[in-house]
Write a protein that holds these residues in place. Structure first.
Motif, PDB file in Angstrom:
ATOM      1  N   ARG A 336       0.845  -1.180   0.000  1.00  0.00           N
ATOM      2  CA  ARG A 336       0.000   0.000   0.000  1.00  0.00           C
ATOM      3  C   ARG A 336       0.891   1.244   0.000  1.00  0.00           C
ATOM      4  O   ARG A 336       1.984   1.234   0.547  1.00  0.00           O
ATOM      5  N   GLY A 337       0.392   2.338  -0.615  1.00  0.00           N
ATOM      6  CA  GLY A 337       1.132   3.590  -0.590  1.00  0.00           C
ATOM      7  C   GLY A 337       0.817   4.447  -1.794  1.00  0.00           C
ATOM      8  O   GLY A 337       0.146   4.016  -2.732  1.00  0.00           O
ATOM      9  N   ASP A 338       1.331   5.679  -1.789  1.00  0.00           N
ATOM     10  CA  ASP A 338       1.039   6.636  -2.853  1.00  0.00           C
ATOM     11  C   ASP A 338       2.147   6.720  -3.893  1.00  0.00           C
ATOM     12  O   ASP A 338       1.884   6.896  -5.076  1.00  0.00           O
ATOM     13  N   ASN A 339       3.401   6.597  -3.462  1.00  0.00           N
ATOM     14  CA  ASN A 339       4.530   6.762  -4.366  1.00  0.00           C
ATOM     15  C   ASN A 339       4.896   5.414  -4.993  1.00  0.00           C
ATOM     16  O   ASN A 339       5.301   4.482  -4.300  1.00  0.00           O
ATOM     17  N   ASP A 340       4.745   5.288  -6.303  1.00  0.00           N
ATOM     18  CA  ASP A 340       4.955   3.992  -6.959  1.00  0.00           C
ATOM     19  C   ASP A 340       6.401   3.522  -6.902  1.00  0.00           C
ATOM     20  O   ASP A 340       6.674   2.320  -6.820  1.00  0.00           O
ATOM     21  N   HIS A 341       7.347   4.471  -6.958  1.00  0.00           N
ATOM     22  CA  HIS A 341       8.755   4.075  -6.807  1.00  0.00           C
ATOM     23  C   HIS A 341       8.976   3.451  -5.430  1.00  0.00           C
ATOM     24  O   HIS A 341       9.570   2.381  -5.300  1.00  0.00           O
ATOM     25  N   HIS A 342       8.504   4.118  -4.399  1.00  0.00           N
ATOM     26  CA  HIS A 342       8.655   3.601  -3.041  1.00  0.00           C
ATOM     27  C   HIS A 342       7.935   2.266  -2.885  1.00  0.00           C
ATOM     28  O   HIS A 342       8.434   1.352  -2.207  1.00  0.00           O
ATOM     29  N   LYS A 343       6.773   2.145  -3.501  1.00  0.00           N
ATOM     30  CA  LYS A 343       5.997   0.911  -3.371  1.00  0.00           C
ATOM     31  C   LYS A 343       6.750  -0.270  -3.994  1.00  0.00           C
ATOM     32  O   LYS A 343       6.864  -1.343  -3.391  1.00  0.00           O
ATOM     33  N   ALA A 344       7.288  -0.074  -5.197  1.00  0.00           N
ATOM     34  CA  ALA A 344       8.041  -1.144  -5.852  1.00  0.00           C
ATOM     35  C   ALA A 344       9.280  -1.507  -5.046  1.00  0.00           C
ATOM     36  O   ALA A 344       9.583  -2.688  -4.826  1.00  0.00           O
ATOM     37  N   GLU A 345       9.994  -0.481  -4.573  1.00  0.00           N
ATOM     38  CA  GLU A 345      11.213  -0.748  -3.816  1.00  0.00           C
ATOM     39  C   GLU A 345      10.894  -1.426  -2.490  1.00  0.00           C
ATOM     40  O   GLU A 345      11.626  -2.317  -2.042  1.00  0.00           O
ATOM     41  N   ALA A 346       9.794  -1.037  -1.853  1.00  0.00           N
ATOM     42  CA  ALA A 346       9.400  -1.684  -0.599  1.00  0.00           C
ATOM     43  C   ALA A 346       9.103  -3.157  -0.817  1.00  0.00           C
ATOM     44  O   ALA A 346       9.444  -4.005   0.013  1.00  0.00           O
ATOM     45  N   ILE A 347       8.478  -3.497  -1.947  1.00  0.00           N
ATOM     46  CA  ILE A 347       8.179  -4.903  -2.242  1.00  0.00           C
ATOM     47  C   ILE A 347       9.465  -5.705  -2.394  1.00  0.00           C
ATOM     48  O   ILE A 347       9.619  -6.783  -1.814  1.00  0.00           O
ATOM     49  N   PHE A 348      10.402  -5.178  -3.172  1.00  0.00           N
ATOM     50  CA  PHE A 348      11.658  -5.904  -3.378  1.00  0.00           C
ATOM     51  C   PHE A 348      12.440  -6.032  -2.067  1.00  0.00           C
ATOM     52  O   PHE A 348      13.035  -7.089  -1.780  1.00  0.00           O
ATOM     53  N   LYS A 349      12.454  -4.973  -1.263  1.00  0.00           N
ATOM     54  CA  LYS A 349      13.178  -5.043   0.006  1.00  0.00           C
ATOM     55  C   LYS A 349      12.504  -6.017   0.970  1.00  0.00           C
ATOM     56  O   LYS A 349      13.178  -6.771   1.686  1.00  0.00           O
ATOM     57  N   ALA A 350      11.177  -6.002   1.004  1.00  0.00           N
ATOM     58  CA  ALA A 350      10.472  -6.931   1.884  1.00  0.00           C
ATOM     59  C   ALA A 350      10.697  -8.367   1.433  1.00  0.00           C
ATOM     60  O   ALA A 350      10.863  -9.269   2.263  1.00  0.00           O
ATOM     61  N   PHE A 351      10.710  -8.590   0.115  1.00  0.00           N
ATOM     62  CA  PHE A 351      11.019  -9.934  -0.380  1.00  0.00           C
ATOM     63  C   PHE A 351      12.419 -10.342   0.051  1.00  0.00           C
ATOM     64  O   PHE A 351      12.650 -11.482   0.483  1.00  0.00           O
ATOM     65  N   ALA A 352      13.371  -9.415  -0.071  1.00  0.00           N
ATOM     66  CA  ALA A 352      14.751  -9.726   0.311  1.00  0.00           C
ATOM     67  C   ALA A 352      14.847 -10.101   1.780  1.00  0.00           C
ATOM     68  O   ALA A 352      15.535 -11.063   2.153  1.00  0.00           O
ATOM     69  N   ARG A 353      14.144  -9.356   2.639  1.00  0.00           N
ATOM     70  CA  ARG A 353      14.181  -9.656   4.069  1.00  0.00           C
ATOM     71  C   ARG A 353      13.494 -10.985   4.372  1.00  0.00           C
ATOM     72  O   ARG A 353      13.936 -11.752   5.235  1.00  0.00           O
ATOM     73  N   ALA A 354      12.403 -11.261   3.664  1.00  0.00           N
ATOM     74  CA  ALA A 354      11.742 -12.556   3.841  1.00  0.00           C
ATOM     75  C   ALA A 354      12.671 -13.690   3.401  1.00  0.00           C
ATOM     76  O   ALA A 354      12.765 -14.736   4.056  1.00  0.00           O
ATOM     77  N   LEU A 355      13.369 -13.473   2.292  1.00  0.00           N
ATOM     78  CA  LEU A 355      14.332 -14.464   1.816  1.00  0.00           C
ATOM     79  C   LEU A 355      15.425 -14.697   2.846  1.00  0.00           C
ATOM     80  O   LEU A 355      15.790 -15.843   3.144  1.00  0.00           O
ATOM     81  N   ARG A 356      15.930 -13.607   3.404  1.00  0.00           N
ATOM     82  CA  ARG A 356      17.006 -13.711   4.401  1.00  0.00           C
ATOM     83  C   ARG A 356      16.556 -14.532   5.602  1.00  0.00           C
ATOM     84  O   ARG A 356      17.302 -15.374   6.113  1.00  0.00           O
ATOM     85  N   MET A 357      15.326 -14.294   6.051  1.00  0.00           N
ATOM     86  CA  MET A 357      14.802 -15.048   7.187  1.00  0.00           C
ATOM     87  C   MET A 357      14.609 -16.521   6.830  1.00  0.00           C
ATOM     88  O   MET A 357      14.974 -17.419   7.594  1.00  0.00           O
ATOM     89  N   ALA A 358      14.040 -16.761   5.671  1.00  0.00           N
ATOM     90  CA  ALA A 358      13.633 -18.119   5.315  1.00  0.00           C
ATOM     91  C   ALA A 358      14.812 -19.035   5.036  1.00  0.00           C
ATOM     92  O   ALA A 358      14.765 -20.230   5.349  1.00  0.00           O
ATOM     93  N   VAL A 359      15.885 -18.512   4.419  1.00  0.00           N
ATOM     94  CA  VAL A 359      17.017 -19.377   4.074  1.00  0.00           C
ATOM     95  C   VAL A 359      18.050 -19.434   5.174  1.00  0.00           C
ATOM     96  O   VAL A 359      19.022 -20.195   5.087  1.00  0.00           O
TER      97      VAL A 359
END
Length: 375
Positions: A336-359
């Motif tokens: 969720r959010g208004d700025n599309d750049h921030h939204k895309a970057e937040a998704i990739f960063k959240a995926f990266a953090r989820a990956l870090r936790m999971a592996v």
């Protein structure tokens, strides 16, 4: 394909006496750490193969009846700790015989060179340069059990350094190296539209981190976020038909990265398995991840702009869906959010953090994170 650990005996599993001949029970002693390390290496999908030169075994200089009691005692001790060799290769020739069966010759290894075994993913472990030369001749990776300075000198003198993946006098370090060796891969994907190379080390130990080039600068930026926030070493080299559009490049990079993650996880023993939510200025992203082997994908994110940088926003969903299928995982993403750049970057960063936790490895445990015992 099958994999093997070809393990030397004298000086590697059991200590080698001054006369280099273990011909009595009194001479039998295990190399420190060998038993526990071999036990730790069981269950990783490797065949354990004992491969040893025994000079003149069966001749007057080394009668059979003096060899087997100590040898069988060694084997029974290992079996008592859950370690059993799948095969034993014993060459009886003298060095001056120049027999093709004598290490570093490969004459004893015929059943392993016919294509059934992935020798590039196999290891030769020994305390002599001949073991490393054997690794080179087999197309495997060598591990030299020796003090670092002495071992490097030996390898340099023999011109064998290129065939050696590790020099150490610690069996514990050998076991850990082989375990995490499963977590480093290089994947190549070539289609009529794209040529992709992805190199990945889930433990962040690669010497290639930051080498990312896809022809799409915003995608490069996002992949760099996966590397940095995921704590992984990542290199991506992609050449695609960007003169047509961005679709094939985005899709094939995602497929190749997903396959690299899946391959690098190996048996998935000891990983956390599950993984993360984070805010980024006006945006927030939630990524739920499960490397349980079942594929399912959910996406709940909308973009107002047609593009962010040089990437069409419609391809973000397709990127993660392709990665999910290739990595064989359960992946749910919402933002969720208004700025599309921030939204895309937040998704990739959240995926990266989820990956870090999971592996991530869980302490010193190497259990499969499933009540079924397999993922």
């Amino acid at each position: 394909m099958k994999k093997a650990l070809f393990i030397d005996r004298d000086g590697t599993v059991i200590a080698e006496p001054a006369d280099e001949q273990i011909d009595s029970l009194e001479k039998l002693a295990f190399v420190p750490g060998a038993i526990s390390a071999l036990k730790a290496l069981t269950g990783l999908g490797f065949d354990l193969v004992l491969a040893t030169n025994q000079d003149g075994l069966g001749t007057a200089s080394f009668p059979e009846e003096t060899f087997w009691p100590a040898h069988e005692k060694m084997l029974s001790t290992l079996r008592g700790e859950g370690v059993a060799f799948d095969d034993q290769l014993i060459d009886r020739s003298f060095p001056h015989d120049n027999a093709p069966t004598r290490k570093p010759g490969t004459g004893m290894f015929g059943r392993y060179t016919g294509g059934e075994y992935d020798l590039a993913a196999s290891y030769v472990i020994g305390d002599r340069v001949t073991d490393i030369l054997l690794a080179r001749n087999l197309g495997a990776r060598g591990i030299l059990l020796a003090p670092a300075a002495e071992g490097l000198r030996m390898l340099d003198e023999a011109g064998a350094a290129d065939a050696c993946a590790l020099v150490t006098d610690s069996w514990a370090e050998i076991a850990e190296f082989i375990r995490r060796g499963e977590r480093r891969v290089e994947i190549r994907r070539e289609t009529r539209e794209t040529q992709i190379i992805v190199r990945l080390d889930l433990d962040g130990r690669g010497d290639f981190n930051g080498e990312i080039s896809t022809g799409l600068r915003f995608l490069d930026h996002m992949l760099a976020q996966i590397a940095h926030h995921g704590g992984v070493a990542l290199a991506v080299d992609a050449k695609g038909d960007l003169d047509i559009d961005e679709h094939h490049t985005m899709e094939d990079v995602a497929i190749t990265l997903g396959e690299a993650i899946d391959r690098a996880l190996g048996s998935k023993a000891g990983i956390a398995r599950y993984g993360f939510a984070l805010p980024m200025d006006d945006c927030r992203a939630l990524v739920l991840l499960d490397f349980g082997g079942r594929i399912d994908f959910e996406w709940d994110a909308e973009f107002r702009r047609e593009r962010v940088g040089d990437v069409p926003t419609e391809l973000f969903r397709h990127f993660f869906h392709s990665l999910c299928c290739s990595a064989r995982c359960n992946l749910q993403i919402s933002a969720r959010g208004d700025n599309d750049h921030h939204k895309a970057e937040a998704i990739f960063k959240a995926f990266a953090r989820a990956l870090r936790m999971a592996v991530g490895r869980q302490g010193f445990g190497y259990d499969i994170p499933s009540s079924k015992g397999v993922l």
